[in-house]
Each structure stands twice: as structure tokens, then as C-alpha cells.
Design a protein around this motif. Sequence first.
Motif, short mmCIF file in Angstrom:
data_model
loop_
_atom_site.label_atom_id
_atom_site.label_comp_id
_atom_site.label_asym_id
_atom_site.label_seq_id
_atom_site.Cartn_x
_atom_site.Cartn_y
_atom_site.Cartn_z
N ILE A 72 10.96 -15.30 -12.76
CA ILE A 72 11.08 -15.16 -14.28
C ILE A 72 12.34 -14.80 -14.59
N LEU A 73 12.53 -13.48 -14.30
CA LEU A 73 13.87 -12.79 -14.50
C LEU A 73 15.12 -13.78 -14.02
N ASP A 74 15.03 -14.23 -13.18
CA ASP A 74 16.15 -15.20 -12.74
C ASP A 74 16.51 -16.52 -13.61
N LEU A 75 15.45 -16.74 -14.48
CA LEU A 75 15.62 -17.68 -15.41
C LEU A 75 16.86 -17.18 -16.48
N TYR A 76 16.80 -15.87 -16.74
CA TYR A 76 17.49 -15.09 -17.67
C TYR A 76 18.88 -14.56 -17.10
N ILE A 77 18.69 -13.79 -16.01
CA ILE A 77 19.82 -13.00 -15.52
C ILE A 77 20.19 -13.38 -13.99
N GLY A 78 19.48 -14.63 -13.49
CA GLY A 78 19.95 -15.08 -12.14
C GLY A 78 21.32 -15.76 -12.09
N GLU A 79 21.26 -16.56 -10.91
CA GLU A 79 22.59 -17.10 -10.62
C GLU A 79 22.86 -18.43 -11.45
N ASP A 80 21.72 -18.80 -12.04
CA ASP A 80 22.10 -20.06 -12.96
C ASP A 80 21.06 -19.92 -14.18
N PRO A 81 21.67 -19.07 -15.00
CA PRO A 81 20.85 -18.67 -16.30
C PRO A 81 20.94 -19.47 -17.22
N PHE A 82 19.91 -19.55 -18.20
CA PHE A 82 19.85 -20.31 -19.44
C PHE A 82 21.17 -20.20 -20.37
N ASP A 83 21.45 -18.70 -20.26
CA ASP A 83 22.71 -18.51 -21.27
C ASP A 83 23.64 -17.33 -20.54
N ARG A 84 24.76 -17.92 -20.16
CA ARG A 84 25.56 -16.97 -19.14
C ARG A 84 26.00 -15.96 -19.98
N ARG A 85 26.31 -15.98 -21.44
CA ARG A 85 26.76 -14.84 -22.06
C ARG A 85 25.67 -13.84 -22.02
N ALA A 86 24.32 -14.06 -22.31
CA ALA A 86 23.24 -13.06 -22.34
C ALA A 86 23.25 -12.46 -20.94
N LYS A 87 23.43 -13.11 -19.90
CA LYS A 87 23.54 -12.29 -18.70
C LYS A 87 24.53 -11.46 -18.46
N GLU A 88 25.65 -11.65 -18.88
CA GLU A 88 26.92 -10.93 -18.80
C GLU A 88 26.70 -9.76 -19.54
N ASP A 89 25.98 -9.82 -20.93
CA ASP A 89 25.79 -8.76 -21.56
C ASP A 89 24.75 -7.86 -21.06
N VAL A 90 23.73 -8.40 -20.40
CA VAL A 90 22.62 -7.58 -19.92
C VAL A 90 23.31 -6.70 -18.72
N GLU A 91 24.31 -7.17 -17.93
CA GLU A 91 24.77 -6.43 -16.82
C GLU A 91 25.75 -5.28 -17.33
N VAL A 92 26.51 -5.66 -18.32
CA VAL A 92 27.20 -4.77 -18.83
C VAL A 92 26.58 -3.34 -19.54
N ASN A 93 25.32 -3.83 -20.14
CA ASN A 93 24.68 -2.86 -20.90
C ASN A 93 23.73 -2.19 -19.98
N ALA A 94 23.06 -2.65 -18.91
CA ALA A 94 22.47 -2.00 -17.99
C ALA A 94 23.28 -1.18 -17.13
N ALA A 95 24.39 -1.48 -16.95
CA ALA A 95 25.49 -0.92 -16.24
C ALA A 95 25.50 0.67 -17.13
N SER A 96 25.73 0.50 -18.35
CA SER A 96 25.88 1.87 -19.18
C SER A 96 24.95 2.86 -19.26
N PHE A 97 23.67 2.47 -18.73
CA PHE A 97 22.74 3.76 -18.59
C PHE A 97 22.82 4.34 -17.33
N LEU A 98 23.70 3.80 -16.33
CA LEU A 98 23.76 4.49 -14.84
C LEU A 98 24.68 5.54 -15.17
N GLN A 99 25.46 5.62 -16.19
CA GLN A 99 26.79 6.42 -16.18
C GLN A 99 26.13 7.57 -17.12
#
Length: 290
Positions: free
Chosen positions: A262-289
Motif C-alpha cells: 500500500i505504501l508503495d503506491l504513494y512513496i514507492g518506485e512508481d508512485p501515483f504522484d512523484r512530487r508527493a513522494k519527494e516531499d515525503v522523503e525530504v520531510n521525513a529526513a528532517s525528523f532525523l536531524q
Amino acid sequence: MVSLRFPFLFSQPTNLPGTPQNHHRNASSRHFSATLAAATGVGAAAAAGVAVVSQNPNHPFLQNAVNLLFRDHSSPPWGSLSLADGSAPVVESKTGVSFPSVLGNSLRLLGIGLRKKSILGLKNIDVYAFGVYANGDDLRKLLSEKYGKLSATELKDNKDFNNDLMEADICMTVRLQIVYSKLSIRSVRSAFEESVGSRLQKFGGSDNKELLQRFTSQFKDEYKIPMGSVIDLIRERGHILKTTIDGKEVGSIQSKLLCRSILDLYIGEDPFDRRAKEDVEVNAASFLQK
Ligand code: DAO
Ligand code: DAO
């Protein structure tokens, strides 16, 4: 050259977080974009960041991404802001659908996007807007040791990071808000046999018909999903996928493979919306710092 886009819009402060039918089709909105030349260093980034932030001081994602750019350098001149400070709901630009920035106290909005479907290759319909949420403490606890030293730019499009986001035991929710008015349960079933089914096959290898069957059988023929319905796909601890429709639980299935698919639909290799996936990655990254 690194291009970061911020396709988010801001709803009016009257939106109540968590309100199911919070469509704001007339909400005034703007589309921001910032192109940051990583190679040219902090100067260019600061210029772009100041220009964008000064237009919209309440943008939670934007603030966060800009903060990230400065994390190894001095603080930006407008002060350090974090996602936790951004409590305004975020509006998906094309549909006007609003997403609360926090769900149930602990889940933070990381990105929003649109699920479209092409009909006979002739036209594209907008089916639902979605928002991806994750528990910040879980992100930190499970991923900061491995990725905490990497910058957001390094983590964007980083396959390992992306896989760990989908596979680690992090509480996440994908909220779907239906914008298509003629959705029948039959078309929903056949759409997710295709979308979820292909992922189950890809990640599960062998025959996963039984799992797909268990998932789809949660959705009874008598259910109605009119425009404005809110479906939450909730990954609870222990890889339990719980589904709610307008806040009512319709079923729960414990399966790491199903959660991952299910998550792969949104943030996997071939997501429904590429921009959404990129934003998820960048914002998830921010929590790690933090
Ligand atoms: O009316 O034939 C039609 C088009 C139906 C498109 C259905 C897409 C369904 C996508 C899944 C929705 C999950 C809530
Ligand atoms: O967009 O193709 C897709 C897949 C969406 C998966 C989520 C399905 C949840 C559907 C609930 C339907 C309720 C009748």
C-alpha cells in the motif's frame, strides 16, 4: 542542480483539522516553487529560500525544507522553524482538498498528492487527493542512526532510505479524500486489484491472491464512497493495516507485505504522484536531524 518543488497551498485558518468534508474549492491559493542550485552553495539557497519564505511564512513543508538546507551552516536570518510549528492545514492545489498538518496528535503530514486514473486511455480523472503522515518519534527512533548524518538532498531518491521508510515499523497513515463523484465499489475493487495486486506480486513473489482477497473483502458492496468520503489507511505498530471510512473502522489485517504494498503506491518506485513522494522523503529526513 537540485530542484525542490513545493506544490502546497494554504487553507484558510477556519479549517478544522480532521474535519472529513473540508473541501475548499474556492480557497485562494498560490503555487510556490523554489529551485535551489546545490552546487552554488548556501548563497543561492539562501536567496531562493528568503524569497519563497517571505511570501508564505506559515508554510510548514517549506520552512522545514529550508531549515534542512541550513542545518550544516548558520541559521537562516528569519529564525529556525520546524514542522511542529506549522499547524495550518495544507490544501491540495488542483482539488482544493484540505489536510490537517497533524493527525491524532502524533502523526505529521509529510506530503500530499493526487491519484488519477486514465479511462480507456482517453481521459484522466482525478479520483482522490491523499496525504501521507508518519509518527516523528518512530522515524527518529528507527532511522536516525542509519541516516541521521545525511542531508535531505542525499536522502531524496535514496533507495535504501525509501525502502526503510516503507518497511520499518513506523506508524504511518495515508489519508484518501475522494473527489470523484461516480465511484462504484466495483470500479474501486478492480482498480485496487490492479494497483495493490501488482505490488503484492512484485514484493511477495508467489501467489498472493488470498491476501488481496482478504483486503478487498473488507469492502462490502453496500458501502458507499461518495465525493468527500475520507478513507484512512493506517499502518499501526506490528505492520497492522487498519482501514477506516469516515472515521469508522472497516477492518484490520496484519501483514507486512500488504502494508508495504500500500505504501508503495504513494512513496514507492512508481508512485501515483512523484512530487508527493519527494516531499515525503525530504520531510521525513528532517525528523532525523532533530
Ligand atoms: O467510472 O469507470 C469509472 C472510473 C472509475 C475509476 C476508479 C478508480 C478507483 C481508484 C481506487 C479508489 C480507492 C478508494
Ligand atoms: O488507488 O489504486 C488505488 C488503491 C487504493 C487502495 C486503498 C483502498 C481502500 C479502499 C476503500 C474502499 C471502500 C469501499
